[in-house]
Design a protein around this motif. Structure first.
Motif, PDB file in Angstrom:
ATOM      1  N   THR A 157      40.723  29.158  50.074  1.00  0.00           N
ATOM      2  CA  THR A 157      40.271  28.589  48.811  1.00  0.00           C
ATOM      3  C   THR A 157      41.240  28.960  47.689  1.00  0.00           C
ATOM      4  OG1 THR A 157      37.966  28.776  49.515  1.00  0.00           O
ATOM      5  CG2 THR A 157      38.367  28.545  47.145  1.00  0.00           C
ATOM      6  N   PRO A 158      41.609  28.035  46.804  1.00  0.00           N
ATOM      7  CA  PRO A 158      42.474  28.380  45.669  1.00  0.00           C
ATOM      8  C   PRO A 158      41.820  29.443  44.782  1.00  0.00           C
ATOM      9  CG  PRO A 158      42.370  26.010  45.958  1.00  0.00           C
ATOM     10  CD  PRO A 158      41.329  26.588  46.866  1.00  0.00           C
ATOM     11  N   GLY A 159      42.633  30.362  44.301  1.00  0.00           N
ATOM     12  CA  GLY A 159      42.114  31.450  43.485  1.00  0.00           C
ATOM     13  C   GLY A 159      41.419  30.988  42.221  1.00  0.00           C
ATOM     14  N   GLY A 160      41.851  29.845  41.690  1.00  0.00           N
ATOM     15  CA  GLY A 160      41.309  29.378  40.422  1.00  0.00           C
ATOM     16  C   GLY A 160      39.866  28.936  40.482  1.00  0.00           C
ATOM     17  N   VAL A 161      39.334  28.663  41.679  1.00  0.00           N
ATOM     18  CA  VAL A 161      37.944  28.225  41.768  1.00  0.00           C
ATOM     19  C   VAL A 161      37.008  29.353  42.210  1.00  0.00           C
ATOM     20  CG1 VAL A 161      38.674  25.875  42.263  1.00  0.00           C
ATOM     21  CG2 VAL A 161      38.131  27.399  44.161  1.00  0.00           C
ATOM     22  N   LEU A 162      37.536  30.553  42.383  1.00  0.00           N
ATOM     23  CA  LEU A 162      36.698  31.694  42.731  1.00  0.00           C
ATOM     24  C   LEU A 162      35.851  32.107  41.532  1.00  0.00           C
ATOM     25  CD1 LEU A 162      39.226  34.005  44.619  1.00  0.00           C
ATOM     26  CD2 LEU A 162      37.704  32.285  45.605  1.00  0.00           C
ATOM     27  N   SER A 163      34.733  32.754  41.809  1.00  0.00           N
ATOM     28  CA  SER A 163      33.930  33.337  40.733  1.00  0.00           C
ATOM     29  C   SER A 163      34.667  34.520  40.120  1.00  0.00           C
ATOM     30  CB  SER A 163      32.578  33.797  41.280  1.00  0.00           C
ATOM     31  OG  SER A 163      32.753  34.928  42.129  1.00  0.00           O
ATOM     32  N   GLY A 164      34.180  34.988  38.968  1.00  0.00           N
ATOM     33  CA  GLY A 164      34.812  36.142  38.328  1.00  0.00           C
ATOM     34  C   GLY A 164      34.813  37.367  39.225  1.00  0.00           C
ATOM     35  N   GLY A 165      33.701  37.597  39.924  1.00  0.00           N
ATOM     36  CA  GLY A 165      33.630  38.736  40.831  1.00  0.00           C
ATOM     37  C   GLY A 165      34.593  38.599  41.990  1.00  0.00           C
ATOM     38  N   GLU A 166      34.705  37.398  42.553  1.00  0.00           N
ATOM     39  CA  GLU A 166      35.629  37.175  43.660  1.00  0.00           C
ATOM     40  C   GLU A 166      37.074  37.345  43.206  1.00  0.00           C
ATOM     41  OE1 GLU A 166      32.869  33.960  46.128  1.00  0.00           O
ATOM     42  OE2 GLU A 166      34.335  33.273  44.651  1.00  0.00           O
ATOM     43  N   GLN A 167      37.386  36.887  41.998  1.00  0.00           N
ATOM     44  CA  GLN A 167      38.747  37.070  41.474  1.00  0.00           C
ATOM     45  C   GLN A 167      39.054  38.554  41.280  1.00  0.00           C
ATOM     46  OE1 GLN A 167      39.364  34.704  37.955  1.00  0.00           O
ATOM     47  NE2 GLN A 167      39.271  32.771  39.062  1.00  0.00           N
ATOM     48  N   GLN A 168      38.066  39.330  40.841  1.00  0.00           N
ATOM     49  CA  GLN A 168      38.292  40.756  40.666  1.00  0.00           C
ATOM     50  C   GLN A 168      38.533  41.434  42.011  1.00  0.00           C
ATOM     51  OE1 GLN A 168      38.342  42.504  37.423  1.00  0.00           O
ATOM     52  NE2 GLN A 168      39.561  43.588  38.930  1.00  0.00           N
ATOM     53  N   MET A 169      37.765  41.070  43.021  1.00  0.00           N
ATOM     54  CA  MET A 169      37.999  41.595  44.366  1.00  0.00           C
ATOM     55  C   MET A 169      39.414  41.264  44.827  1.00  0.00           C
ATOM     56  SD  MET A 169      34.475  40.362  46.196  1.00  0.00           S
ATOM     57  CE  MET A 169      32.876  40.583  45.408  1.00  0.00           C
ATOM     58  N   LEU A 170      39.830  40.015  44.569  1.00  0.00           N
ATOM     59  CA  LEU A 170      41.144  39.557  45.011  1.00  0.00           C
ATOM     60  C   LEU A 170      42.263  40.335  44.342  1.00  0.00           C
ATOM     61  CD1 LEU A 170      42.992  37.634  46.528  1.00  0.00           C
ATOM     62  CD2 LEU A 170      42.626  35.932  44.715  1.00  0.00           C
ATOM     63  N   THR A 171      42.174  40.512  43.041  1.00  0.00           N
ATOM     64  CA  THR A 171      43.271  41.197  42.346  1.00  0.00           C
ATOM     65  C   THR A 171      43.336  42.676  42.706  1.00  0.00           C
ATOM     66  OG1 THR A 171      44.371  41.462  40.207  1.00  0.00           O
ATOM     67  CG2 THR A 171      41.988  41.720  40.226  1.00  0.00           C
ATOM     68  N   LEU A 172      42.186  43.296  42.965  1.00  0.00           N
ATOM     69  CA  LEU A 172      42.189  44.688  43.415  1.00  0.00           C
ATOM     70  C   LEU A 172      42.868  44.804  44.775  1.00  0.00           C
ATOM     71  CD1 LEU A 172      38.558  45.685  42.365  1.00  0.00           C
ATOM     72  CD2 LEU A 172      40.641  46.802  41.552  1.00  0.00           C
ATOM     73  N   CYS A 173      42.494  43.916  45.701  1.00  0.00           N
ATOM     74  CA  CYS A 173      43.080  43.970  47.037  1.00  0.00           C
ATOM     75  C   CYS A 173      44.563  43.601  47.021  1.00  0.00           C
ATOM     76  CB  CYS A 173      42.312  43.049  47.976  1.00  0.00           C
ATOM     77  SG  CYS A 173      40.654  43.639  48.391  1.00  0.00           S
ATOM     78  N   ARG A 174      44.931  42.632  46.192  1.00  0.00           N
ATOM     79  CA  ARG A 174      46.344  42.250  46.106  1.00  0.00           C
ATOM     80  C   ARG A 174      47.197  43.432  45.657  1.00  0.00           C
ATOM     81  NH1 ARG A 174      47.872  37.931  41.681  1.00  0.00           N
ATOM     82  NH2 ARG A 174      47.343  39.755  40.426  1.00  0.00           N
ATOM     83  N   THR A 175      46.687  44.221  44.720  1.00  0.00           N
ATOM     84  CA  THR A 175      47.422  45.394  44.269  1.00  0.00           C
ATOM     85  C   THR A 175      47.583  46.410  45.398  1.00  0.00           C
ATOM     86  OG1 THR A 175      46.655  45.106  41.996  1.00  0.00           O
ATOM     87  CG2 THR A 175      47.437  47.292  42.599  1.00  0.00           C
ATOM     88  N   LEU A 176      46.532  46.608  46.180  1.00  0.00           N
ATOM     89  CA  LEU A 176      46.615  47.561  47.287  1.00  0.00           C
ATOM     90  C   LEU A 176      47.580  47.099  48.370  1.00  0.00           C
ATOM     91  CD1 LEU A 176      42.947  48.773  47.778  1.00  0.00           C
ATOM     92  CD2 LEU A 176      44.791  49.855  46.528  1.00  0.00           C
ATOM     93  N   MET A 177      47.803  45.789  48.470  1.00  0.00           N
ATOM     94  CA  MET A 177      48.757  45.272  49.453  1.00  0.00           C
ATOM     95  C   MET A 177      50.171  45.780  49.180  1.00  0.00           C
ATOM     96  SD  MET A 177      47.206  43.103  51.678  1.00  0.00           S
ATOM     97  CE  MET A 177      48.395  41.864  52.192  1.00  0.00           C
ATOM     98  N   GLY A 178      50.424  46.221  47.955  1.00  0.00           N
ATOM     99  CA  GLY A 178      51.739  46.738  47.592  1.00  0.00           C
ATOM    100  C   GLY A 178      51.934  48.206  47.910  1.00  0.00           C
ATOM    101  N   ASP A 179      50.973  48.817  48.606  1.00  0.00           N
ATOM    102  CA  ASP A 179      51.070  50.212  49.024  1.00  0.00           C
ATOM    103  C   ASP A 179      51.292  51.167  47.842  1.00  0.00           C
ATOM    104  OD1 ASP A 179      51.084  52.345  50.805  1.00  0.00           O
ATOM    105  OD2 ASP A 179      53.249  52.210  51.162  1.00  0.00           O
ATOM    106  N   PRO A 180      50.465  51.082  46.790  1.00  0.00           N
ATOM    107  CA  PRO A 180      50.649  51.972  45.642  1.00  0.00           C
ATOM    108  C   PRO A 180      50.237  53.408  45.961  1.00  0.00           C
ATOM    109  CG  PRO A 180      48.610  50.765  45.396  1.00  0.00           C
ATOM    110  CD  PRO A 180      49.290  50.205  46.632  1.00  0.00           C
ATOM    111  N   LYS A 181      50.834  54.336  45.246  1.00  0.00           N
ATOM    112  CA  LYS A 181      50.467  55.741  45.379  1.00  0.00           C
ATOM    113  C   LYS A 181      49.459  56.153  44.302  1.00  0.00           C
ATOM    114  CE  LYS A 181      53.414  55.721  48.640  1.00  0.00           C
ATOM    115  NZ  LYS A 181      52.896  55.478  50.012  1.00  0.00           N
ATOM    116  N   LEU A 182      49.338  55.319  43.277  1.00  0.00           N
ATOM    117  CA  LEU A 182      48.354  55.484  42.209  1.00  0.00           C
ATOM    118  C   LEU A 182      48.097  54.100  41.632  1.00  0.00           C
ATOM    119  CD1 LEU A 182      48.196  58.213  39.463  1.00  0.00           C
ATOM    120  CD2 LEU A 182      47.997  55.818  38.805  1.00  0.00           C
ATOM    121  N   VAL A 183      46.843  53.837  41.246  1.00  0.00           N
ATOM    122  CA  VAL A 183      46.492  52.525  40.714  1.00  0.00           C
ATOM    123  C   VAL A 183      45.871  52.688  39.321  1.00  0.00           C
ATOM    124  CG1 VAL A 183      45.079  50.464  41.012  1.00  0.00           C
ATOM    125  CG2 VAL A 183      46.095  51.541  43.000  1.00  0.00           C
ATOM    126  N   MET A 184      46.337  51.866  38.387  1.00  0.00           N
ATOM    127  CA  MET A 184      45.721  51.779  37.061  1.00  0.00           C
ATOM    128  C   MET A 184      44.922  50.488  37.008  1.00  0.00           C
ATOM    129  SD  MET A 184      48.764  53.178  34.548  1.00  0.00           S
ATOM    130  CE  MET A 184      49.789  51.713  34.789  1.00  0.00           C
TER     131      MET A 184
END
Length: 231
Positions: free
Chosen positions: A127-154
């Motif tokens: 599904t395109p990101g633009g049609v997700l609900s606000g909660g689904e978009q927040q889940m997506l952006t959190l997971c996308r950040t973790l895909m980058g293997d961060p050592k600390l997250v802001m």
């Protein structure tokens, strides 16, 4: 792991940050609290190199001031912006793929991990990101950040505009990130959530750090809450 000392930042002639000090150590969630307009988001943007700043910002022993955002990200500092910044025309799967640090080597957080934590994302994978609900978009952006293997997250205002049930889900996810060994600097407006999941908190006022302590200590400081947090 993250040390900020005497951080100053400006928007034009407006002196927003006037000497912010804070630390984030391994294995903890640290919340940055304060009323709107005191510089909480500017603090994390300055650390990430999105706002020109002066002072000392050291991450894992390396000075970050003056580096560009992509250079900072490559050093292991993840950032989840308040506006989520997903790509609306790309699918959930494509958004996640863009967060991947490298195609080489084993990833510590994978697409399957994202779907395990948030089954709804798996259902919406094409599904395109633009049609997700606000909660689904927040889940997506959190997971996308973790895909980058961060050592600390802001994470900047992750519960803004979300329904109470989704707010609780986001809080649980932040705890899960911490339990994976990734510390978090959290900017949060909802005081109860911040106090429930944080090991330590900072309160900003007029661009400066006006309180540092544990959630229990802040609960006991009615004077601080009244002057700097309550409406």
């Amino acid at each position: 792991m993250l040390e900020v000392r005497g951080l100053h930042a400006w928007y034009g002639k407006s002196h927003i940050l006037q000497g912010v000090d804070l630390d984030v150590r391994s294995g903890e969630i640290v919340s940055l609290l304060g009323r709107n307009g005191v510089g909480r988001s500017t603090t994390v943007k300055s650390i990430m190199g999105q706002v020109v700043a002066k002072g000392a910002v050291r991450f894992r022993g390396e000075d970050l001031v003056g580096r560009r955002p992509h250079e900072i990200a490559r050093r292991g500092l993840g950032y989840v912006p308040e506006d989520r910044a997903i790509f609306p025309d790309l699918t959930v799967r494509q958004n996640l793929a863009l967060g991947r640090k490298s195609l080489r080597g084993a990833a510590t957080f994978t697409e399957d991990n994202a779907y395990e934590m948030f089954p709804r994302l798996k259902e919406r994978a094409e599904t395109p990101g633009g049609v997700l609900s606000g909660g689904e978009q927040q889940m997506l952006t959190l997971c996308r950040t973790l895909m980058g293997d961060p050592k600390l997250v802001m994470v900047d205002e992750p519960t803004e505009g979300l329904a109470p049930k989704i707010v609780e889900l986001v809080a649980q996810f932040l705890l899960a990130i911490r339990d994976r060994g990734i510390p978090i600097l959290l900017v949060e407006q909802k005081l109860d959530i911040a106090l429930d999941i944080s090991e330590r908190v900072y309160v900003l006022g007029h661009g400066k750090t006006v309180f540092e302590g544990t959630p229990a200590e802040l609960r006991e400081r009615g004077d601080i809450r009244k002057e700097w947090l309550e409406v």
